[in-house]
Write an enzyme that holds these catalytic residues in place. Structure first.
Site, short mmCIF file in Angstrom:
data_model
loop_
_atom_site.label_atom_id
_atom_site.label_comp_id
_atom_site.label_asym_id
_atom_site.label_seq_id
_atom_site.Cartn_x
_atom_site.Cartn_y
_atom_site.Cartn_z
N GLN B 131 -28.33 -85.42 14.78
CA GLN B 131 -29.69 -85.61 14.25
C GLN B 131 -30.36 -84.25 14.12
O GLN B 131 -30.78 -83.66 15.12
CB GLN B 131 -30.47 -86.52 15.22
N GLY B 132 -30.47 -83.77 12.89
CA GLY B 132 -31.06 -82.45 12.66
C GLY B 132 -32.53 -82.54 12.30
O GLY B 132 -32.91 -82.33 11.14
N SER B 134 -35.42 -81.53 14.89
CA SER B 134 -36.22 -80.48 15.54
C SER B 134 -35.88 -79.09 15.03
O SER B 134 -34.74 -78.80 14.69
CB SER B 134 -35.98 -80.51 17.05
N SER B 166 -28.17 -82.17 19.32
CA SER B 166 -27.08 -82.61 20.19
C SER B 166 -25.83 -82.91 19.38
O SER B 166 -25.92 -83.53 18.30
CB SER B 166 -27.49 -83.86 20.96
N GLU B 249 -34.77 -95.00 18.39
CA GLU B 249 -34.35 -94.22 19.56
C GLU B 249 -34.44 -95.04 20.83
O GLU B 249 -33.75 -94.77 21.80
CB GLU B 249 -35.21 -92.95 19.69
N SER B 378 -42.38 -86.45 23.84
CA SER B 378 -42.65 -86.01 25.21
C SER B 378 -43.73 -86.89 25.84
O SER B 378 -44.44 -87.62 25.16
CB SER B 378 -43.14 -84.56 25.20
N GLU B 380 -46.52 -86.11 27.02
CA GLU B 380 -47.88 -85.79 26.53
C GLU B 380 -48.11 -86.45 25.17
O GLU B 380 -49.20 -86.95 24.90
CB GLU B 380 -48.07 -84.27 26.44
C1 LIG Z 1 -31.66 -82.97 25.93
C2 LIG Z 1 -32.32 -82.91 24.62
C3 LIG Z 1 -31.64 -83.32 23.49
C4 LIG Z 1 -32.25 -83.26 22.24
N1 LIG Z 1 -31.54 -83.65 21.16
C5 LIG Z 1 -32.10 -83.54 19.92
C6 LIG Z 1 -31.36 -83.85 18.75
O1 LIG Z 1 -30.20 -84.26 18.83
N2 LIG Z 1 -31.94 -83.71 17.56
C7 LIG Z 1 -33.21 -83.28 17.42
O2 LIG Z 1 -33.69 -83.19 16.31
N3 LIG Z 1 -33.96 -82.95 18.51
C8 LIG Z 1 -33.42 -83.06 19.75
N4 LIG Z 1 -34.16 -82.73 20.87
C9 LIG Z 1 -35.48 -82.13 20.66
C10 LIG Z 1 -36.66 -82.95 21.10
O3 LIG Z 1 -36.94 -83.94 20.19
C11 LIG Z 1 -37.82 -81.95 21.28
O4 LIG Z 1 -37.51 -81.15 22.41
C12 LIG Z 1 -39.13 -82.62 21.47
O5 LIG Z 1 -39.55 -83.21 20.27
C13 LIG Z 1 -40.21 -81.64 21.97
O6 LIG Z 1 -40.31 -80.52 21.13
P1 LIG Z 1 -40.24 -79.04 21.72
O7 LIG Z 1 -39.06 -78.95 22.59
O8 LIG Z 1 -40.35 -78.10 20.60
O9 LIG Z 1 -41.50 -78.89 22.64
P2 LIG Z 1 -43.03 -78.63 22.15
O10 LIG Z 1 -43.39 -79.58 21.07
O11 LIG Z 1 -43.23 -77.18 21.88
O12 LIG Z 1 -43.77 -79.02 23.47
C14 LIG Z 1 -43.95 -78.14 24.60
C15 LIG Z 1 -44.96 -78.78 25.53
O13 LIG Z 1 -46.20 -78.94 24.84
C16 LIG Z 1 -46.62 -80.29 24.86
N5 LIG Z 1 -47.29 -80.64 23.61
C17 LIG Z 1 -46.88 -80.46 22.34
N6 LIG Z 1 -47.75 -80.98 21.46
C18 LIG Z 1 -48.74 -81.50 22.20
C19 LIG Z 1 -49.93 -82.21 21.87
N7 LIG Z 1 -50.28 -82.50 20.62
N8 LIG Z 1 -50.72 -82.61 22.89
C20 LIG Z 1 -50.38 -82.35 24.17
N9 LIG Z 1 -49.28 -81.70 24.54
C21 LIG Z 1 -48.46 -81.30 23.57
C22 LIG Z 1 -45.33 -81.06 25.03
O14 LIG Z 1 -45.55 -82.33 25.57
C23 LIG Z 1 -44.54 -80.18 25.97
O15 LIG Z 1 -44.95 -80.39 27.28
C24 LIG Z 1 -33.57 -82.78 22.12
C25 LIG Z 1 -34.26 -82.37 23.26
C26 LIG Z 1 -33.65 -82.43 24.50
C27 LIG Z 1 -34.42 -82.00 25.70
#
Ligand SMILES: Cc1cc2nc3c(=O)[nH]c(=O)nc-3n(C[C@H](O)[C@H](O)[C@H](O)COP(=O)(O)OP(=O)(O)OC[C@H]3O[C@@H](n4cnc5c(N)ncnc54)[C@H](O)[C@@H]3O)c2cc1C
Lengths: 359, 405
Positions: B131-132, B134, B166, B249, B378, B380
């Site tokens: 799943q591409g 993020s 992933s 999901e 997440s 939040e």
């Molecule tokens: C183990 C794992 C597997 C994954 N696999 C995939 C995958 O296969 N394909 C894929 O596309 N993605 C994947 N992801 C990505 C996942 O969807 C993202 O990590 C997730 O959407 C959060 O984005 P970020 O990591 O950029 O964090 P950010 O969005 O930068 O968030 C950082 C912090 O800020 C908070 N935050 C952000 N926006 C707000 C808001 N509006 N209000 C309050 N707080 C906020 C968040 O809650 C978090 O605490 C995976 C992630 C993990 C951990």
């Protein structure tokens, strides 16, 4: 698979909410808060006219022949209204104990008054030990059924004329009914919306209910309390959310601040998880499910913690206004905090869970 | 309220149970079984196990019959996950994205040709998907995807970078969300491509995760030529399709997950009974006893929440407001449970690997629990959704870059 209430049960809930909003606004609740023994006989009478007291009792004793599950949403509404009436203690606790533990004859004698609302009954369980299990029961019953001991934290004691008392007799613990001769001392309740008292028994005549042991009566009483707690908590959340939408600071509603929004989201999570647990516990006691012991202990331990937390956050969301006597929040908060402590607090029920889970 | 099972549900359960009993890998669950440990070992193990499931029609049981699925009812899917969990059978791993995300999205929005092309090899386990979505600057704010797909008539040219993808390094296909129009509001200019990972110009680079494994990747796209036939549905409708994917999901595996967490907690109970503190088993130490029992209560409640959600889906076709609440509840429940697990060991919690309590399973479990509070929306973000959509509280974005203030 259907883990939900029936349309009829929801209709009753809606009717109850409308009725209580009209007949039991907090201005009515406040009429009784200066009198430690006070409660609303007026409201009680109207509820009796609506048939609520008889809902979950068999027709043979003047009831409507529904099940305990029909009380669950109603208890929630009474909790929401912090209604100053002994419905929980008389109908959902003491009455249900008599239904579960009484012989046919005992039911026929004791329940009609409760089912019509003419009599008020209540449970007397806890003592100096402060717990609600067999081990905490020191009140003695002699061979003639005369009781001697000291009961504490008896909900609605000043309103009651019939006490269902947990005592230790020659054949072990069980429930005893005391109709006359108990001496009641009203105590100052932290929950100013309903009275509490202690009970002194000194060779007081009593009648033992036929089915021995304290369970399943104690379980049903505890489950009923959790159903009521969920209702009170739902009111706290509703008040908090609507206040957060109206109250402005820094030129915007405080409900637009994430710190407040997230608090409310957490409150909803605490409410819904506690509600799931309370509903499951009530379903389990109503159907004698295999895991009923566990379900009740889960609902009371978790609900005690989560709903008290919710109550505290409700005050926080309101700021200074909730710190006043005039604002209603403290009525709800005190109801929740008191319920947290009664019929086994979180720690007591968690110990029960530990045993049941084989720890 | 009625929690009883229908006869047909009971017989389905028996069928699943019998299949699992006969087909679990030789020695599975016994101390003699050599658990796959490294990512490569787990991929190999999972491919074999999932192919076995596929052969007997236990992959994608929720897919309609016309696409090779079993057309299982919602209750049957729940039962399937419950039974797999009860038997502690290996979880769907390598083919999760394919069967749970790609399949349903393609069924909903793909052309007939795409359905014929993509669906059978997902079910047969021949093709693995990733799943591409993020990107470095599009996490929670997914609509901010910047990877460009330039329309060149009969093909697209894709440039950009994905992250946290992933299985990208072992995948055959990718669900690629990318930007095809920069002149409109950000969620209106996205398109959804189904991309062959073997195309030139795609470079997945595994990222070593917090556990030391490399399961997710950065994926770089450099002048990657993607044929037009890989476009899903219509141009610039990608946001809608992405939401279809995201809505899958979570699903009927909820109660199955609950049973798996329960297995974990029961293992922890055993560990607590076998570990001593001050000369008494940790399970009898009043503080730990309270915490362990508290974890047990929270886990039970996850089941009750599941029962309410299922009822809501069966009655109203949707999980109601409970979906986000449920995710917030259980993801933090698991984190608390895993934190507790590490503390049960006391100073032994400082060890890892073969020397550690449970050969490092608690150390790994603790770290893995963070995935649930970060991914799939997440905590939040869940709280934003709950407060705005369930409780109706106002949106509150007032921040502006400094020069505009
Ligand atoms: C183990 C794992 C597997 C994954 N696999 C995939 C995958 O296969 N394909 C894929 O596309 N993605 C994947 N992801 C990505 C996942 O969807 C993202 O990590 C997730 O959407 C959060 O984005 P970020 O990591 O950029 O964090 P950010 O969005 O930068 O968030 C950082 C912090 O800020 C908070 N935050 C952000 N926006 C707000 C808001 N509006 N209000 C309050 N707080 C906020 C968040 O809650 C978090 O605490 C995976 C992630 C993990 C951990």
């Amino acid at each position: 698979m259907d883990f939900d209430f029936s349309p009829e049960q929801y209709t009753l809930r809606d009717e109850a909410r409308r009725f209580l909003e009209q007949q039991c606004p907090t201005s009515h609740v406040r009429e009784f808060i200066d009198d430690p023994a006070g409660w609303s006989r007026d409201l009680w009478k109207q509820m009796a006219d609506l048939g609520w007291m008889g809902l979950a009792f068999p027709e043979s004793v003047g009831g409507l022949g529904q099940s305990f599950l029909d009380l669950v949403l109603l208890l929630g509404e009474l909790g929401r209204a912090v209604a100053p009436v002994p419905f929980l203690s008389s109908v959902a606790q003491a009455g249900q104990v008599i239904l579960r533990h009484g012989s046919g004859d005992q039911q026929a004698r004791l329940l009609p008054g409760i089912a019509s609302g003419e009599r008020v009954a209540t449970l007397a369980v806890a003592e100096g030990a402060g717990t609600y299990g067999d081990a905490g029961i020191e009140t003695r019953a002699d061979a003639d059924g005369r009781l001697t001991g000291e009961k504490r934290y008896v909900l609605d004691a000043p309103a009651a004329d019939l006490f269902v008392v947990a005592a230790r007799g020659p054949a072990g613990v069980g429930w005893y009914v005391v109709e006359d001769g108990a001496s009641v001392t009203t105590q100052r309740s932290y929950d100013i919306t309903r009275p509490i008292g202690s009970l002194t028994l000194d060779g007081t005549p009593a009648e033992r209910l036929a089915v021995p042991g304290l369970d399943p009566g104690l379980r049903i009483a505890t489950a009923a309390l959790t159903a009521e707690m969920v209702g009170t908590a739902s009111k706290i959340l509703d008040l908090s959310v609507s206040y957060a939408k109206e109250r402005e600071q820094f030129g915007r509603p405080i409900g637009s601040f994430q710190a407040i929004k997230h608090k409310c989201a957490e409150m909803l999570t605490d409410l819904e998880s506690s509600r799931s647990a309370a509903f499951y516990a009530c379903w389990a006691v109503a159907t004698d499910a295999e895991d009923v012991d566990l379900a009740v202990a889960v609902a009371k331990s978790y609900g005690s913690d989560a709903l008290a937390r919710l109550g505290g956050e409700g005050v926080q969301v309101h700021g200074g206004i909730a710190f006043t006597w005039e604002h209603d929040m403290h009525l709800y908060l005190k109801r929740i905090k008191t319920a947290e402590a009664l019929f086994g607090d979180a720690a007591e029920h968690r110990e029960r869970i530990a045993v049941l889970a084989g720890l | 309220m009625d929690l009883s099972q229908s006869p047909s549900e009971q017989s389905f359960r028996a069928e699943v149970r019998a299949w699992i009993e006969k087909n679990l890998p030789e020695g599975w669950g016994t101390p003699a079984f050599k658990d796959p440990r490294t990512f490569e070992e787990r991929v190999a193990f999972s491919k074999e196990w999932e192919a076995k499931l596929a052969k007997d029609g236990w992959v994608g049981i929720h897919w309609p019959k016309e696409y090779g699925g079993r057309g299982a009812t919602y209750m049957e899917q729940i039962i399937f996950h419950e039974e797999m969990a009860r038997a502690r059978a290996p979880q769907l791993f390598i083919n999760f994205v394919g069967t749970n995300l790609a399949g349903p999205t393609i069924m909903a929005h793909g052309s007939e040709e795409q359905k014929q092309r993509y669906l059978p090899p997902i079910l047969s386990m021949e093709e693995v998907w990733c799943q591409g979505f993020s990107e470095p600057n599009a996490g929670s704010d997914l609509a901010n995807v910047q990877t460009r797909a330039e329309d060149r008539g009969d093909h697209f040219v894709v440039n950009g970078q994905k992250i946290w993808t992933s299985f990208a390094h072992v995948a055959d296909w990718c669900l690629l969300l990318c930007r095809t129009d920069t002149s409109v509001a950000k969620h209106k200019g996205l398109s959804y491509l189904l991309v062959d990972m073997k195309l030139p110009g795609i470079d997945p680079r595994p990222l070593k995760q917090i556990t030391g494994d490399a399961e997710f990747n950065e994926v770089f796209f450099t002048d990657c030529v993607v044929p037009k036939e890989y476009l899903l549905g219509e141009m610039n409708m990608g946001w809608t399709y992405a939401n279809t994917t995201l809505s899958h999901e979570r699903g009927p595996a909820f109660l199955g997950h609950q049973i798996r967490f329960r297995n974990v907690l029961l293992d922890l109970f055993k560990a607590a009974q076998n570990t001593k503190r001050d000369g008494i088993p940790v399970s009898e130490h009043p503080v730990f006893r309270q915490k362990l029992a508290g974890a047990y209560a929270e886990l039970e409640i996850m089941r009750y929440i599941g029962l309410r959600n299922i009822t809501s889906i069966l009655k109203h076709g949707r999980p109601g407001t409970e979906g986000s609440v449920a995710k917030l509840y259980w993801s933090h429940m698991v984190r608390r449970m895993q934190e507790l697990a590490l503390s049960v060991g006391g100073p032994a919690g400082a060890l890892d690997g073969e020397d550690a309590m449970g050969r490092g399973q608690w150390q790994r479990g603790y770290l893995m629990s963070f995935a649930q509070t970060i991914a799939a929306g997440s905590s939040e973000i869940q709280k934003n959704i709950i407060s705005e959509r369930v409780l109706g509280m106002p949106r509150g974005e007032t921040w502006a870059p400094r020069e505009k203030r």
